[in-house]
Design a protein around this motif. Structure first.
Motif, mmCIF file in Angstrom:
data_model
loop_
_atom_site.group_PDB
_atom_site.id
_atom_site.type_symbol
_atom_site.label_atom_id
_atom_site.label_comp_id
_atom_site.label_asym_id
_atom_site.label_seq_id
_atom_site.Cartn_x
_atom_site.Cartn_y
_atom_site.Cartn_z
ATOM 1 N N GLN A 94 33.751 12.172 4.689
ATOM 2 C CA GLN A 94 34.223 11.679 3.390
ATOM 3 C C GLN A 94 33.261 12.189 2.317
ATOM 4 O OE1 GLN A 94 37.112 9.808 3.015
ATOM 5 N NE2 GLN A 94 37.380 10.152 5.213
ATOM 6 N N PRO A 95 33.365 13.473 1.935
ATOM 7 C CA PRO A 95 32.382 14.072 1.021
ATOM 8 C C PRO A 95 32.242 13.358 -0.326
ATOM 9 C CG PRO A 95 33.884 15.745 1.888
ATOM 10 C CD PRO A 95 34.393 14.419 2.340
ATOM 11 N N ASP A 96 33.279 12.693 -0.793
ATOM 12 C CA ASP A 96 33.235 12.050 -2.106
ATOM 13 C C ASP A 96 33.089 10.534 -2.031
ATOM 14 O OD1 ASP A 96 33.583 14.558 -3.362
ATOM 15 O OD2 ASP A 96 35.751 14.423 -3.027
ATOM 16 N N HIS A 97 32.851 10.004 -0.841
ATOM 17 C CA HIS A 97 32.737 8.555 -0.678
ATOM 18 C C HIS A 97 31.451 8.063 -1.336
ATOM 19 C CE1 HIS A 97 32.100 4.675 1.380
ATOM 20 N NE2 HIS A 97 33.412 4.669 1.493
ATOM 21 N N PRO A 98 31.548 7.064 -2.217
ATOM 22 C CA PRO A 98 30.320 6.536 -2.826
ATOM 23 C C PRO A 98 29.466 5.808 -1.786
ATOM 24 C CG PRO A 98 32.218 5.209 -3.458
ATOM 25 C CD PRO A 98 32.746 6.369 -2.663
ATOM 26 N N THR A 99 28.166 5.908 -1.930
ATOM 27 C CA THR A 99 27.249 5.248 -1.007
ATOM 28 C C THR A 99 27.358 3.732 -1.191
ATOM 29 O OG1 THR A 99 25.737 7.115 -1.134
ATOM 30 C CG2 THR A 99 24.834 5.061 -0.307
ATOM 31 N N ASP A 144 23.188 9.501 4.973
ATOM 32 C CA ASP A 144 24.206 9.363 3.932
ATOM 33 C C ASP A 144 24.053 8.086 3.116
ATOM 34 O OD1 ASP A 144 26.208 11.664 4.159
ATOM 35 O OD2 ASP A 144 25.928 11.048 6.241
ATOM 36 N N LYS A 196 28.948 12.362 4.408
ATOM 37 C CA LYS A 196 29.193 13.499 3.518
ATOM 38 C C LYS A 196 28.946 14.833 4.212
ATOM 39 C CE LYS A 196 28.117 10.986 -0.713
ATOM 40 N NZ LYS A 196 27.870 9.646 -0.292
ATOM 41 N N ASP A 197 28.076 14.831 5.223
ATOM 42 C CA ASP A 197 27.707 16.047 5.947
ATOM 43 C C ASP A 197 27.717 15.704 7.439
ATOM 44 O OD1 ASP A 197 26.198 18.030 7.331
ATOM 45 O OD2 ASP A 197 25.112 18.535 5.495
#
Length: 125
Positions: free
Chosen positions: A63-68, A115, A21-22
């Protein structure tokens, strides 16, 4: 059990693609804590990065919106699993499974990167 297909194709390296995400935070963790070196990056802002250490290679993808994920995304083999375990603890990585000798012949543990990606680490006993 089915037979293994042999089409005459030989495989080279297979690299793990790790969603982050970062990118800056992920880069800092993998380089400053685990000792990887950035060998490639692409995009502005950076959306893809290749990190290497010894024979290991990770590909980070923004992938900022990728679920963990709630499963291990990668498995690393190392030559001093106890030392890496201590390094992860010292740097505040969340330990998912504590280090122990496994019945399948590895001394292993699982940690999460910043992440939440779970990395399984092992060393032959």
């Amino acid at each position: 059990m089915s037979e293994v297909a042999d089409h005459g194709v030989r495989f080279g390296r297979i690299a793990v693609m790790v969603p982050v995400k970062d990118m800056d935070k992920a880069h800092d963790f993998y380089t400053k804590v685990l000792g990887f070196t950035k060998t490639f990056e692409n995009g502005n802002p950076v959306g893809f990065m290749i990190l290497k250490r010894d024979q290991g290679e990770l590909h980070l993808t923004l992938q900022p919106d990728h679920p963990t994920p709630n499963f291990n995304v990668a498995h690393m083999m190392v030559d001093d699993v106890d030392r890496l375990y201590r390094i992860c603890q010292q740097h505040g990585a969340r330990i998912i499974k504590r280090i122990k000798d496994q019945e399948y012949g590895l001394r292993a543990f699982v940690f999460e990167d910043p992440d939440g990606n779970r990395i399984d680490v092992g060393q032959p006993i």
